[in-house]
Design a protein around this motif. Structure first.
Motif, PDB file in Angstrom:
ATOM      1  N   LEU A 273       0.845  -1.199   0.000  1.00  0.00           N
ATOM      2  CA  LEU A 273       0.000   0.000   0.000  1.00  0.00           C
ATOM      3  C   LEU A 273       0.877   1.245   0.000  1.00  0.00           C
ATOM      4  CD1 LEU A 273      -2.697  -1.067   2.599  1.00  0.00           C
ATOM      5  CD2 LEU A 273      -2.869  -1.083   0.138  1.00  0.00           C
TER       6      LEU A 273
ATOM      7  N   PHE B  36       0.838   9.119   1.285  1.00  0.00           N
ATOM      8  CA  PHE B  36      -0.069  10.230   1.567  1.00  0.00           C
ATOM      9  C   PHE B  36      -0.478  10.257   3.036  1.00  0.00           C
ATOM     10  CE2 PHE B  36      -1.028  10.049  -3.090  1.00  0.00           C
ATOM     11  CZ  PHE B  36      -0.434  11.249  -3.360  1.00  0.00           C
ATOM     12  N   ALA B  37      -0.597   9.070   3.650  1.00  0.00           N
ATOM     13  CA  ALA B  37      -1.018   9.031   5.051  1.00  0.00           C
ATOM     14  C   ALA B  37       0.023   9.689   5.947  1.00  0.00           C
ATOM     15  CB  ALA B  37      -1.267   7.586   5.484  1.00  0.00           C
TER      16      ALA B  37
ATOM     17  N   LEU C 251      -0.633   4.818  -0.646  1.00  0.00           N
ATOM     18  CA  LEU C 251      -1.496   5.262   0.446  1.00  0.00           C
ATOM     19  C   LEU C 251      -0.663   5.635   1.672  1.00  0.00           C
ATOM     20  CD1 LEU C 251      -4.475   5.587   1.036  1.00  0.00           C
ATOM     21  CD2 LEU C 251      -4.446   3.356   2.090  1.00  0.00           C
ATOM     22  N   PHE C 252       0.366   4.823   1.944  1.00  0.00           N
ATOM     23  CA  PHE C 252       1.260   5.110   3.063  1.00  0.00           C
ATOM     24  C   PHE C 252       1.911   6.476   2.886  1.00  0.00           C
ATOM     25  CE2 PHE C 252       5.456   5.037   4.980  1.00  0.00           C
ATOM     26  CZ  PHE C 252       5.149   4.656   6.263  1.00  0.00           C
TER      27      PHE C 252
ATOM     28  N   ALA D  43       0.155  13.425   5.694  1.00  0.00           N
ATOM     29  CA  ALA D  43      -0.872  14.178   6.409  1.00  0.00           C
ATOM     30  C   ALA D  43      -0.347  14.711   7.733  1.00  0.00           C
ATOM     31  CB  ALA D  43      -2.087  13.292   6.647  1.00  0.00           C
TER      32      ALA D  43
END
Lengths: 167, 103, 402
Positions: free
Chosen positions: C140, C146-147, C143-144, C150
């Motif tokens: 992932l 962008f996570a 996704l990681f 944040a």
């Protein structure tokens, strides 16, 4: 399952901080911390996708929104929240404690829980995507409509009455 | 022993803490904080049951949690928009002062 | 170069230290879990020290390039041609007094610069630098990325709020508004790539961009209609996410001193810069991975060059573009910045998603270009004509300055 015994106190302590700290910004930051620990718990339980989405949405959007809101409504609240009355605190405790006791009692008295353990599984993102756009397609559309409505609605509500109409 | 009861205990306590925050806070935004905690307790239950119990559909619970996260984000956005609007009119975000409709 | 052939020695060179250490630990009878952890740690140290070195180098190159554009010599006192300037800067930063304002929240004031470096370092861990060289092959990965990204916003808020002073708070609010707005087009443009690659794993996304169209043009995502649009949006939004000129309002010196960094001094200040530059590296690397074919060679017949060389060459080109833009464009105004994100970038990025779907069902090639074109060209024309007309009609009114 040892990670549980490390994560659970961290989650609860930071949640308590979010619920009880006097300064609003501190409480909001504790909320972010608590949500981050919950995300780590999801990842540890095998739902990595959900954990990362939780991180992205809660830390990247919800926590930011909350602290931003706190900054924009600053003048009134700092002193007010610090001097909140003992009575409301007691009232909160008075209502929350019975709920906690009932919930814990339900958990303790359920006979099904202990023999329910199955083989652990990992979350397949591909299967989730297929399920989202076949079985749950209507729900996805509904959430899409809702999010659009929220975006437009929030923007309309907050819009300045005299827009600075420079391109 | 499966960790399911332990996880459920955790989420129950988390829910109660959220409820306490909602009921004891005066600042509208901090009430939102409590609501987020309660929503998270619910999500935690979904994931716990998904991981540790037999079920026909292997992705139903994560999909539900995904929707719940989306709704929570939307709720935070709308809630804050309303609070900011109120603040603009009344210069306060303390809900016990927003009582102009009281007879 | 067929995928079945064993990787050459040069290709696996960056992995050599971690393999040596892992083998040494295993031969000593250390449990597999610890050996694997040690291997990962060594891989992380290599990536981190590489990028920290590049940060030091870039702080010099940036000033040299800006000086060249502005027709002046730039730093040239320390060492030959000023090459030791980063060392001098480091010593200066380390020996400066660490000032903490009286009204600051001491703990959070200390935490903010630490928290701002962590996400960038974490994000650098999942990127594929070469065919064999992927520090953490996460399924992932995107996704990681962008996570953890944040987290940056929250740490900028911490820095601004904990300083307990006006300029940092204003700067932090600007920064958060800007980063939240520009994260949307960033993620939406990356979504188009995910749609057509069918995976969130960054190494696989790069693998899918292998091969050639017409025998010489690399099959990178940039050379498709949706990829061109998504790549441009990603680049522009990336500039804003990295707080680079012309979107460097959060720290616009001429307006709000240094934004959220105003009350920081000494090494904490250096940490902010480090976080910013590492974030710049991470974002550029992600852009290269998603749109510029990652470590794929740009021309056929160049497969003998180790793949990571191509990656870092592309990184150098992209970073130079960033510097060039900084030297060329003036800073935009806050409302222009927000309007640009919400009224231009996000609609175009959203329309780009159906166009990617059309490209998929048209099967690519000429048909794909013909089918995708209207989806992207017409809205672009409509939006630009609309904005230009608005610009032409409105006479400029000054509200705060006469």
């Amino acid at each position: 399952m040892s990670f549980l015994f490390i994560l659970a106190p961290l989650i609860l302590l930071s949640a308590l901080g979010a619920a009880a700290l006097a300064r609003p910004v501190h409480a909001a930051l504790m909320l972010a911390l608590s949500l981050a620990f919950v995300a780590v718990l999801y990842i540890a339980l095998g739902a990595d996708f959900i954990g990362l989405v939780q991180f992205l949405v809660y830390i990247g959007a919800v926590a930011i929104l909350i602290v931003f809101g706190l900054l924009l409504t600053r003048p009134a609240d700092e002193a007010a929240e610090a001097a909140r009355s003992l009575r409301t605190q007691l009232f909160g405790l008075f209502c929350a404690l019975p709920v906690a006791i009932v919930l814990l009692n339900v958990v303790a008295s359920s006979p099904e829980l202990d023999r329910a353990a199955t083989a652990p599984q990992n979350l397949s993102v591909a299967a989730m995507g297929i399920s989202l756009f076949t079985t749950h397609a209507a729900a996805v559309l509904a959430v899409g409509v809702m999010l659009t409505a929220v975006l437009v609605g929030a923007a309309m509500m907050i819009r300045d009455t005299d827009p600075e109409d420079l391109p | 022993m499966s960790p399911l009861p332990f996880l459920l205990t955790l989420s129950s306590v988390l829910f109660a803490i959220g409820l306490f925050a909602v009921l004891s806070r005066r600042n509208a935004i901090l009430i939102l904080v409590g609501i987020e905690l309660m929503l998270n307790a619910g999500n935690l239950n979904f994931i716990a049951f998904w991981r540790f119990s037999p079920h026909p559909d292997p992705v139903a619970a994560p999909v539900f949690v995904l929707f719940s996260i989306a709704v929570a984000a939307a709720e935070a956005a709308v809630g804050l928009a309303i609070i900011l609007l109120l603040f603009r009119h009344t210069r306060t975000s303390r809900i016990n002062q927003l009582n102009s409709l009281r007879g | 170069m067929s995928p079945a052939s064993a990787p050459t020695f040069l290709e696996t060179l960056p992995l050599l230290p971690q393999r040596l250490i892992g083998d040494a630990l295993r031969s000593l009878g250390i449990p597999e879990a610890f050996a694997a952890a040690a291997e990962t740690a060594v891989a992380a140290i290599i990536v981190f020290s590489l990028f920290a070195g590049m940060f030091a180098l870039l702080s010099l190159i940036e000033r040299k390039v800006l000086a060249r554009v502005q027709n002046r010599p730039g730093p040239n006192r320390v060492g030959p041609c000023g090459i030791l300037q980063p060392v001098a800067d480091g010593i200066k930063m380390l020996t400066k007094e660490d000032v903490v304002p009286v009204s600051a929240d001491r703990l959070l004031h200390f935490l903010a610069p630490v928290l701002i470096v962590i996400p960038s370092i974490l994000a650098l861990g999942v990127l594929p630098y070469g065919r064999e060289w992927v520090p953490v092959p996460a399924t992932l990965g995107l996704l990681f990325f962008f996570a953890v990204g944040a987290m940056t916003e929250l740490s900028i808020f911490l820095a601004g709020w904990a300083s307990g002073s006006k300029f940092p708070l204003l700067g932090a609010m600007r920064a958060i508004a800007q980063m939240v707005s520009y994260e949307l087009p960033l993620i939406l443009s990356a979504t188009a790539v995910v749609m057509l690659s069918g995976t969130l794993s960054l190494p696989e996304i790069v693998e899918k961009q292998g091969g050639w169209t017409l025998g010489f043009l690399p099959a990178w995502n940039l050379f498709t209609p949706w990829g061109l649009v998504a790549g441009s949006i990603f680049f522009i939004a990336g500039i804003a996410e990295a707080n680079r000129c012309p979107f460097d309002l959060p720290e616009g010196e001429s307006e709000i001193v240094a934004g959220h960094m105003t009350e920081y001094s000494g090494f904490k200040y250096a940490l902010f810069f480090m976080g910013e530059y590492l974030g710049l590296f991470a974002l550029s690397s992600l852009g290269i991975t998603l749109f510029l074919g990652g470590w794929q060679a740009p021309l056929p017949g160049l497969g003998f060059v180790p793949s990571y060389v191509w990656f870092f060459l592309k990184l150098a080109v992209v970073i130079f573009l960033f510097l060039w833009i900084r030297a060329t464009f003036p800073r935009v105004r806050m409302d222009q910045l927000m309007r640009f994100a919400w009224m231009f970038l996000i609609p175009v990025a959203l329309l780009n998603l159906p166009s990617a779907a059309v490209w998929h069902y048209a099967g690519g090639g000429l048909m794909g270009w013909l089918a995708c074109g209207p989806f992207l060209v017409l809205p672009y024309l409509a939006l630009t004509i609309h904005f230009n007309r608005k610009l032409a009609q409105s006479t400029r009114t000054y509200r705060f300055a006469e």
